[in-house]
Structure formats: structure tokens, C-alpha cells
Design a protein around this motif. Sequence first.
Motif, PDB file in Angstrom:
ATOM      1  N   GLU A 100     -53.578   7.343 -19.745  1.00  0.00           N
ATOM      2  CA  GLU A 100     -53.190   5.943 -19.613  1.00  0.00           C
ATOM      3  C   GLU A 100     -52.721   5.676 -18.193  1.00  0.00           C
ATOM      4  O   GLU A 100     -52.067   6.495 -17.581  1.00  0.00           O
ATOM      5  N   HIS A 101     -53.120   4.548 -17.626  1.00  0.00           N
ATOM      6  CA  HIS A 101     -52.445   4.152 -16.397  1.00  0.00           C
ATOM      7  C   HIS A 101     -51.963   2.716 -16.452  1.00  0.00           C
ATOM      8  O   HIS A 101     -52.708   1.811 -16.759  1.00  0.00           O
ATOM      9  N   ARG A 102     -50.695   2.574 -16.167  1.00  0.00           N
ATOM     10  CA  ARG A 102     -50.078   1.250 -16.204  1.00  0.00           C
ATOM     11  C   ARG A 102     -50.290   0.548 -14.875  1.00  0.00           C
ATOM     12  O   ARG A 102     -50.177   1.153 -13.824  1.00  0.00           O
ATOM     13  N   GLU A 103     -50.602  -0.718 -14.913  1.00  0.00           N
ATOM     14  CA  GLU A 103     -50.868  -1.443 -13.685  1.00  0.00           C
ATOM     15  C   GLU A 103     -50.031  -2.705 -13.614  1.00  0.00           C
ATOM     16  O   GLU A 103     -49.612  -3.247 -14.622  1.00  0.00           O
ATOM     17  N   SER A 104     -49.817  -3.164 -12.417  1.00  0.00           N
ATOM     18  CA  SER A 104     -49.254  -4.489 -12.242  1.00  0.00           C
ATOM     19  C   SER A 104     -49.911  -5.116 -11.034  1.00  0.00           C
ATOM     20  O   SER A 104     -50.158  -4.450 -10.032  1.00  0.00           O
ATOM     21  N   ILE A 105     -50.290  -6.376 -11.145  1.00  0.00           N
ATOM     22  CA  ILE A 105     -50.909  -7.084 -10.034  1.00  0.00           C
ATOM     23  C   ILE A 105     -50.117  -8.342  -9.748  1.00  0.00           C
ATOM     24  O   ILE A 105     -49.900  -9.152 -10.650  1.00  0.00           O
ATOM     25  N   THR A 106     -49.663  -8.467  -8.522  1.00  0.00           N
ATOM     26  CA  THR A 106     -48.930  -9.666  -8.148  1.00  0.00           C
ATOM     27  C   THR A 106     -49.433 -10.138  -6.786  1.00  0.00           C
ATOM     28  O   THR A 106     -50.059  -9.385  -6.054  1.00  0.00           O
ATOM     29  N   LYS A 128     -50.796  -7.366  -4.333  1.00  0.00           N
ATOM     30  CA  LYS A 128     -50.121  -6.075  -4.446  1.00  0.00           C
ATOM     31  C   LYS A 128     -50.459  -5.491  -5.801  1.00  0.00           C
ATOM     32  O   LYS A 128     -50.254  -6.119  -6.828  1.00  0.00           O
ATOM     33  N   HIS A 129     -50.967  -4.324  -5.773  1.00  0.00           N
ATOM     34  CA  HIS A 129     -51.520  -3.716  -6.967  1.00  0.00           C
ATOM     35  C   HIS A 129     -50.863  -2.356  -7.139  1.00  0.00           C
ATOM     36  O   HIS A 129     -51.019  -1.480  -6.292  1.00  0.00           O
ATOM     37  N   GLU A 130     -50.104  -2.221  -8.217  1.00  0.00           N
ATOM     38  CA  GLU A 130     -49.394  -0.964  -8.430  1.00  0.00           C
ATOM     39  C   GLU A 130     -49.918  -0.278  -9.670  1.00  0.00           C
ATOM     40  O   GLU A 130     -50.231  -0.927 -10.655  1.00  0.00           O
ATOM     41  N   ARG A 131     -49.985   1.029  -9.605  1.00  0.00           N
ATOM     42  CA  ARG A 131     -50.283   1.717 -10.860  1.00  0.00           C
ATOM     43  C   ARG A 131     -49.785   3.151 -10.885  1.00  0.00           C
ATOM     44  O   ARG A 131     -49.656   3.803  -9.858  1.00  0.00           O
ATOM     45  N   ILE A 132     -49.538   3.598 -12.080  1.00  0.00           N
ATOM     46  CA  ILE A 132     -49.176   4.987 -12.319  1.00  0.00           C
ATOM     47  C   ILE A 132     -50.332   5.647 -13.047  1.00  0.00           C
ATOM     48  O   ILE A 132     -50.823   5.124 -14.029  1.00  0.00           O
ATOM     49  N   ARG A 133     -50.766   6.778 -12.546  1.00  0.00           N
ATOM     50  CA  ARG A 133     -51.785   7.546 -13.277  1.00  0.00           C
ATOM     51  C   ARG A 133     -51.098   8.694 -13.988  1.00  0.00           C
ATOM     52  O   ARG A 133     -50.199   9.331 -13.434  1.00  0.00           O
ATOM     53  N   THR A 134     -51.573   9.002 -15.153  1.00  0.00           N
ATOM     54  CA  THR A 134     -50.988  10.108 -15.895  1.00  0.00           C
ATOM     55  C   THR A 134     -52.057  11.120 -16.269  1.00  0.00           C
ATOM     56  O   THR A 134     -53.245  10.817 -16.296  1.00  0.00           O
ATOM     57  N   ALA A 135     -51.602  12.330 -16.520  1.00  0.00           N
ATOM     58  CA  ALA A 135     -52.479  13.366 -17.058  1.00  0.00           C
ATOM     59  C   ALA A 135     -51.629  14.178 -18.018  1.00  0.00           C
ATOM     60  O   ALA A 135     -50.502  14.553 -17.682  1.00  0.00           O
ATOM     61  N   TYR A 142     -48.546   7.896  -8.177  1.00  0.00           N
ATOM     62  CA  TYR A 142     -48.066   6.521  -8.140  1.00  0.00           C
ATOM     63  C   TYR A 142     -48.688   5.863  -6.931  1.00  0.00           C
ATOM     64  O   TYR A 142     -48.527   6.349  -5.814  1.00  0.00           O
ATOM     65  N   SER A 143     -49.430   4.788  -7.134  1.00  0.00           N
ATOM     66  CA  SER A 143     -50.017   4.170  -5.941  1.00  0.00           C
ATOM     67  C   SER A 143     -49.791   2.678  -5.879  1.00  0.00           C
ATOM     68  O   SER A 143     -49.744   1.979  -6.886  1.00  0.00           O
ATOM     69  N   ILE A 144     -49.652   2.202  -4.649  1.00  0.00           N
ATOM     70  CA  ILE A 144     -49.403   0.800  -4.366  1.00  0.00           C
ATOM     71  C   ILE A 144     -50.430   0.371  -3.337  1.00  0.00           C
ATOM     72  O   ILE A 144     -50.552   0.993  -2.283  1.00  0.00           O
ATOM     73  N   ASN A 145     -51.179  -0.676  -3.668  1.00  0.00           N
ATOM     74  CA  ASN A 145     -52.239  -1.126  -2.775  1.00  0.00           C
ATOM     75  C   ASN A 145     -51.985  -2.549  -2.300  1.00  0.00           C
ATOM     76  O   ASN A 145     -51.580  -3.401  -3.085  1.00  0.00           O
ATOM     77  N   PHE A 146     -52.245  -2.779  -1.030  1.00  0.00           N
ATOM     78  CA  PHE A 146     -52.088  -4.109  -0.474  1.00  0.00           C
ATOM     79  C   PHE A 146     -53.436  -4.589   0.040  1.00  0.00           C
ATOM     80  O   PHE A 146     -54.073  -3.922   0.849  1.00  0.00           O
ATOM     81  N   ASN A 157     -60.870 -12.001  -8.794  1.00  0.00           N
ATOM     82  CA  ASN A 157     -61.023 -12.218 -10.223  1.00  0.00           C
ATOM     83  C   ASN A 157     -60.084 -11.261 -10.915  1.00  0.00           C
ATOM     84  O   ASN A 157     -60.323 -10.063 -11.005  1.00  0.00           O
ATOM     85  N   ASN A 158     -58.994 -11.818 -11.383  1.00  0.00           N
ATOM     86  CA  ASN A 158     -57.920 -11.006 -11.931  1.00  0.00           C
ATOM     87  C   ASN A 158     -58.379 -10.069 -13.040  1.00  0.00           C
ATOM     88  O   ASN A 158     -57.864  -8.972 -13.197  1.00  0.00           O
ATOM     89  N   GLU A 159     -59.373 -10.499 -13.748  1.00  0.00           N
ATOM     90  CA  GLU A 159     -59.720  -9.764 -14.963  1.00  0.00           C
ATOM     91  C   GLU A 159     -60.426  -8.451 -14.690  1.00  0.00           C
ATOM     92  O   GLU A 159     -60.143  -7.440 -15.318  1.00  0.00           O
ATOM     93  N   ASN A 160     -61.331  -8.510 -13.749  1.00  0.00           N
ATOM     94  CA  ASN A 160     -62.079  -7.280 -13.463  1.00  0.00           C
ATOM     95  C   ASN A 160     -61.290  -6.315 -12.591  1.00  0.00           C
ATOM     96  O   ASN A 160     -61.751  -5.229 -12.303  1.00  0.00           O
ATOM     97  N   PHE A 161     -60.131  -6.776 -12.166  1.00  0.00           N
ATOM     98  CA  PHE A 161     -59.417  -6.053 -11.131  1.00  0.00           C
ATOM     99  C   PHE A 161     -58.729  -4.818 -11.695  1.00  0.00           C
ATOM    100  O   PHE A 161     -57.509  -4.769 -11.830  1.00  0.00           O
ATOM    101  N   SER A 162     -59.505  -3.813 -12.026  1.00  0.00           N
ATOM    102  CA  SER A 162     -58.893  -2.578 -12.502  1.00  0.00           C
ATOM    103  C   SER A 162     -59.883  -1.452 -12.289  1.00  0.00           C
ATOM    104  O   SER A 162     -60.962  -1.650 -11.750  1.00  0.00           O
ATOM    105  N   GLY A 163     -59.521  -0.268 -12.691  1.00  0.00           N
ATOM    106  CA  GLY A 163     -60.407   0.870 -12.445  1.00  0.00           C
ATOM    107  C   GLY A 163     -60.386   1.213 -10.972  1.00  0.00           C
ATOM    108  O   GLY A 163     -59.397   0.989 -10.288  1.00  0.00           O
ATOM    109  N   SER A 164     -61.498   1.735 -10.490  1.00  0.00           N
ATOM    110  CA  SER A 164     -61.543   2.134  -9.093  1.00  0.00           C
ATOM    111  C   SER A 164     -61.559   0.912  -8.187  1.00  0.00           C
ATOM    112  O   SER A 164     -62.441   0.061  -8.264  1.00  0.00           O
TER     113      SER A 164
END
Lengths: 242, 242
Positions: A100-106, A128-135, A142-146, A157-164
Motif C-alpha cells: 500500500e502507498h498512501r498519497e496526498s496531493i495539494t 506537492k505530491h507526497e507518498r509513503i511506500r511500504t513493503a 517517503y517521497s515528496i515531489n514538487f 488531471n487529479n484523477e490519473n495522478f498516481s503510480g509512477s
Amino acid sequence: MKKEKPSYLYVKDELVKKIENGDFEVGSKLPSEIKMAKYFNVSRETFRSAVKKLEQEGKVVVKRGVGTFVSSPLSTIPSSLENLWSIGSLIRSAGLKEGEHRESITTVPCKKEWSEKLSCEPQSEVIKHERIRTADGEPVVYSINFLPKKVLGAFFNNENFSGSLLNYLKSNCGISIVRADTELSVPLHTDKYCQKLLIHPSTTVVLLKQLHYDEINRPILYSYDYLRNDVFKFWIRRTLTN
Amino acid sequence: MKKEKPSYLYVKDELVKKIENGDFEVGSKLPSEIKMAKYFNVSRETFRSAVKKLEQEGKVVVKRGVGTFVSSPLSTIPSSLENLWSIGSLIRSAGLKEGEHRESITTVPCKKEWSEKLSCEPQSEVIKHERIRTADGEPVVYSINFLPKKVLGAFFNNENFSGSLLNYLKSNCGISIVRADTELSVPLHTDKYCQKLLIHPSTTVVLLKQLHYDEINRPILYSYDYLRNDVFKFWIRRTLTN
DNA sequence: CAGTGGTCTAGACCACCGC
DNA sequence: CGGTGGTCTAGACCACTGC
């Protein structure tokens, strides 16, 4: 029918085979370019293209006025840092299954540090796109993208904005990330993002501050990636520059 | 008289000038190779050699069947990790003046970890060379080097054995170190060498485990280098490999 | 289809190295 | 000095891209 490969690549592969096969010993001198070109039935320049490739890969050493010498094979090093990969593929190559990876987009106003890197206006809109990857249920990255909103243009397009993220940029915006300048550092224990990963007493954390560029070196994406060093290894093949 | 440089390098430099000068805008297409070759009065292949160099440096992007495009200039990054430098030159490039450095040289039996890397017999004699480098009176680097006695052969000479190890190997043993495989990691706080550098609360430490090779990729030297991250910065230019 | 870069040739001359 | 790699040419054909 297989597509035929250029003959200089064919020659290169043949040379590699001969070296691995022991036909040419480590440290020994190859026959001269003229002889080898005749042997392979190609022109000297074509043979030289093959040798240049091998030289780049560190498989032979060319000494002007002397000859070309076979060097010993270098072990391939895993997920070497000078190659650019996505975090997802890093996780997979470490033999882990991404959980699971939790994301937040603001959308936030651009701070000075990012605006300098991304060469965009301070206070302009940045995603600003934050997410935690788990294994295995544990956080490992933990990554934060600007990402300046202007580089996305109308494509956001907020909806597709996930994955790689890199895949997203390529398929939705036509932007290929091909390079990154990365500063590698060790965060302090008091860093709040670092703390999210400090689960075990033997865990240490590496922070990669990365500025990603497209094909013509426009800065596109700035990111902070916190990676657990007890989970990931970081290799670099360093070379003397002349 | 200055020595004349090869014309493909001359053409390359001229192209760089034109790009920096703004004669070719970032993102724009260059005239075709045939036209440019005529313009510079060289053959097409020669012009192409110039372009290949520029492509390697990331200054242009070549697209088959389409054209060659100017990319924006990348800032030069300081003491980039993919280049191999001596610790001494790293300290100087950080604007520090190297102070006193304490050394110790002992001969020890080879442990398993090193013998695997250095491909020498376990228990065979290895020279262990430790030193602390200081700047402004504070320790900034702690390094431990392992060097099998057999690679030195008859050249071993305790007295000259100081200063730059790489220079020592070159001038006394005729061995040039040109490559290293480096694992970059974050040591635990409990690591005894790490602790020698943890002077300030804001100090963090990076550990480089490096296996150094000579020209024909023979492993020569294995080293642990502990470096203070509040003093040194670590950069890498990462590139997508196709 | 026309235009671009990718490969290839056969021969030439030069610069460097070790003897 | 002879042998090696480094550069250079003029022309050829091919493979890919975009229209």
C-alpha cells in the motif's frame, strides 16, 4: 526474421564472446586494428567503432601507439545510482513487493528553494505530491515531489495522478525525464520525514534531493526521497576523468 | 607555436560557442549534418564526431530521422561522485585547508570481507592504513585502507608510505587506479569510527566502501572512508539508460 | 515521399611509442 | 625506425520520421 544488427555491434559482441571465452586473455594485447578489421571482414573504422563501445564499457583499454588490451571483467553492480530509475523499480529490484502507498496531493505556493531549482516564480502554483511506500507492511520510502503547475499546462488531471510520476509525465504531458542532478545526504534524526522511517534501531536513512530534467534539460520536477538504507543499497561506479 | 587540435574538436568547440552565444536557441533544430559539414569545411563523419561528443556531454539531443536539437545548459555540479578523486583534493575543493593528519600503518591478516573483494587469500598479509584528516583543527574524514602486500611486491617501503595513496601506487609501484566501485551508506551512531567524527549535534556521516581497480580492472585497494556530511556535499548526475 | 541521421568503405596521412 | 592507434575524406546506401 530477426532484424540484422549493425556490423560494428556484431563485431563488438563477437569480441566480448572471445574475451569471455578466454580466446583473449586478460591483460593481453589484441592484434592490430588492421588485422582485426581484415579478420572480421569490415573496414578499419567499423572495427574501431566496436572497440570504442568496448572502451566505454571498460572492457578494453586502448593505448595510443601501443595497442589495445583486454581488461578483466567487472562485476555488474546492482541498481547503480548513476542510472536513473523510478522508486517503484528500485523497490522491485530489491526483491520487495510494493505494498500500500498512501498519497496526498495539494497545490501550494512555490517556496524559494524550489523556485530556484525549478526556475519558476516564487509563490506560483506548485503541485506537492507526497507518498509513503511500504513493503511487507513497513514503510521503506517517503517521497515528496514538487511539480510546477505551468509545466503540466492543461494536462493536469487529479484523477490519473498516481503510480509512477515519470510515466504520468510521459503519457499525459509528453514530457520525458531523462536526467537528474541528485544531492545525496544524511538527514538528521530530528527531521520529521526521516522519523517516519526510523522503525528499527538498526535503520538509517538516506535523503536524495533530486532535480529532474527533460530531454533538453529543462527542470521539470524537484523531489525529496527518503530511503531506508537497511533496505536499499546505493552503488556508484566511479571513474577517473582525464 | 600551439599544437593544433583535431578538427572535430575544433568544430565541437565552435558549436559550443555558437550555442552559448545564442546563435542556436535552446530547443531549436540545427541545420542538417550535410549543411553543417559544408559550413565547417569538413567531411560529414568529422562533423558527426563533434556532435557525438556534444551528445555525450548532454549539450545536444540527436533524433534519428528528425534532426539534432540544442538542449539548455546544465549547471556544472561540484565534485560529482561519479568522478574519482582523492580525499585530499576533495578537501581542497570544499575550500578547506588540510591540517594535521594522524596515520597508522600495520600489517594484518586478511579478513574474509576484504579477501573476497580483493580476491586474495584469507589470512594473507594485508597492509592496513588508517588516518584521520582534519580541517581547522576538527576531524573531517576518517579512512581505513586495505592493500594486499602482494600487489606491492618488492615495492613496499614504509617510509614513503604517506600522502596520497593513489600517487604512491602510481609512482612507486607503477599502478594507476582509474576506477572504483563504491557502496554509499549511512553508518550507525554506534559505529566506532563514525563516532570519531560526530563532534557537533548537526553532524551526520557518510560511509563510502570503495573497491579500487587499476586500468585492467584488477582490484588493488579496498577502503572505508567516513566523511562528514556537514562538511562535504555529494552529487551525482543520473541519466536514463536506454 | 523527401529529409534526416546511422552505418560503412577504402584509402590516406599523422602522432605517438618502444626499441 | 616500424608498428600502433587517431584523424580525416568523399561518397555510398540504409532506416527512420513526418507529412
